[in-house]
Design an enzyme around this catalytic site. Structure first.
Site, PDB file in Angstrom:
ATOM      1  N   GLU A 170       0.809  -1.225   0.000  1.00 41.79           N
ATOM      2  CA  GLU A 170       0.000   0.000   0.000  1.00 41.79           C
ATOM      3  C   GLU A 170       0.841   1.273   0.000  1.00 41.79           C
ATOM      4  OE1 GLU A 170      -2.791  -0.455   3.247  1.00 41.79           O
ATOM      5  OE2 GLU A 170      -3.395  -2.435   2.575  1.00 41.79           O
ATOM      6  N   GLU A 289      -5.980 -10.798  -0.585  1.00 40.56           N
ATOM      7  CA  GLU A 289      -6.790 -10.472   0.609  1.00 40.56           C
ATOM      8  C   GLU A 289      -8.275 -10.389   0.253  1.00 40.56           C
ATOM      9  OE1 GLU A 289      -5.319  -6.986   2.657  1.00 40.56           O
ATOM     10  OE2 GLU A 289      -3.227  -7.489   2.273  1.00 40.56           O
TER      11      GLU A 289
END
Ligand code: 9MR
Length: 397
Positions: A170, A289
């Protein structure tokens, strides 16, 4: 071709056809694919199916179903939290490997591969690190050394036991951030500049030459405008392309796959096209995820089936979109769920206004939902010529 070569080639062809068409024999009973686990069904495609694991749930003797299902349904596991920096090194210089080692041992016992999550992220950093930077007691040069030492210590500790590492997580902003033009964001970019990304991959490679090294992010399931100023997938694509061009040892891009039924989301062909474009850079991909959350309206909370059913249906369709896209792209190595039961999901804790939930494939009582059945169906009904076994990725030297 010599006759012996023809015979050899013929044998290979027959064996290949047999392998692709083979169904495992069961004593005296017809083979029933619907009775197979996700991991068994995925194996035919060379695909690994995984889940994030909450160690408190895994260790809870009062809840044996959690442990059973982690072991039986999945062929790869990810630590939901215990490999993060604040868990591994809560006090400077003192590592607590206990829970992470326990997961790695569990995986070994159950013949599972491990995705390492995560080496560099701006969240769940220990307080000694963030406060040291804030009060100036840790300067830039020291911060860079600390990062190098952390990556080296962690990757070395698990050397040979991690299949894929999420090296950097991220790193890129979102269109709703300020400024809205996409940029490198967060603690590491602010204090070290974006050069930390290449450094992190190089340090990880030096510590374990055999682990596959991934960049991992959300909202990169499909391309948008194609302009890196507002299309995060394009931004990450260009970042990965530049890293590859500079010889930085990045092997894959992980697409998290946190979706919600309240959004438009994507169709299978869009997602498959994105995976293919990353593969064009010589990269493996993975869904890392996956979950599909829904807003828990008053009607849902009251048990109104007219509100619940469309959400369950949309959720199943979204899981299916990501899995089918992954199946269609031979460099998509694994499909990991971010938890598998609504009983243990990060979603209700993270979204309260309005409340969200229903994000996983089993309900709170461990009953499989429609999304679970659709994942199974996708694995059962996929095959050649469009879905073929995975191409193993070699770590880039
Ligand atoms: O599921 C994780 C949750 O238990 C933690 O509280 C949270 C802290 O930020 O992190 C969650 O996992 C995140 C993952 O590590 C990175 N991508 C987003 C995931 C969901 O927030």
């Amino acid at each position: 071709m010599k006759p012996s070569r023809w015979i050899a080639a013929g044998l290979v062809a027959v064996a290949t056809a047999a392998a692709l068409n083979a169904v495992p024999a069961t004593a005296g009973r017809p083979y029933d694919p619907t009775a197979q686990s996700l991991r068994a069904l995925a194996q035919r495609h060379g695909l690994y199916v995984g889940t994030a694991v909450d160690m408190a749930a895994l260790d809870n003797a009062a809840e044996p179903r959690y442990r059973e299902l982690v072991g039986s349904e999945f062929s790869t596991v990810t630590a939901e939290n215990v490999m993060k920096w604040e868990s591994l090194e809560p006090t400077r210089g003192t590592y607590d490997w206990g829970p992470a080692d326990e997961l790695v041992a569990f995986a070994r016992q159950h013949h599972q591969r491990v995705r390492g999550h995560v080496l560099v992220w701006h969240n769940q950093l220990p307080a000694w690190l963030t406060s040291g930077v804030e009060d100036g007691s840790i300067d830039t040069a020291e911060l860079r050394r600390i990062l190098r030492d952390h990556i080296t210590a962690v990757v070395r500790h698990f050397k040979g036991r991690i299949w894929q590492w999420d090296v950097v997580n991220e790193a890129v902003s979102d269109p709703w951030d300020t400024p809205s033009t996409l940029h490198y964001k967060g603690f590491w970019a602010e204090h070290l500049g974006p050069g930390y990304i290449a450094d992190a991959f190089r340090w990880a490679r030096a510590a374990d030459p055999n682990a596959l090294l991934f960049y991992n992010d959300y909202n990169i399931e499909a391309f948008g405008s194609g302009n890196p100023a507002d299309d995060k997938t394009q931004f990450v694509y260009e970042m990965a392309r530049d890293l590859r061009a500079r010889g930085v040892p990045i092997d894959g891009v992980g697409s998290q796959g946190h979706l919600g039924t309240q959004y438009g989301n994507y169709d299978t062909l869009q997602v498959a096209a994105a995976l293919r474009k990353f593969a064009g850079l010589g990269l493996a991909t993975a869904f890392t995820e996956v979950d599909v959350r829904s807003q828990l309206t008053a009607g849902v909370r009251a048990g109104d089936s007219a509100e619940i059913n469309p959400r369950l249906q949309a959720s199943a369709a979204n899981f299916s979109t990501l899995l089918r896209a992954c199946l269609a792209e031979r460099h998509c190595l694994s499909f990991t769920l971010w938890g598998f039961t609504d009983k243990h999901s990060w979603v209700p804790g993270a979204f309260s206004d309005p409340p969200e939930g229903l994000a996983t494939v089993y309900d709170e009582n461990y009953q499989p939902k429609r999304s679970y059945q659709e994942l199974k169906a996708d694995l059962i009904f996929a095959g050649p010529p469009f879905v073929r076994p995975r191409v193993p990725q070699q770590p880039r030297r």
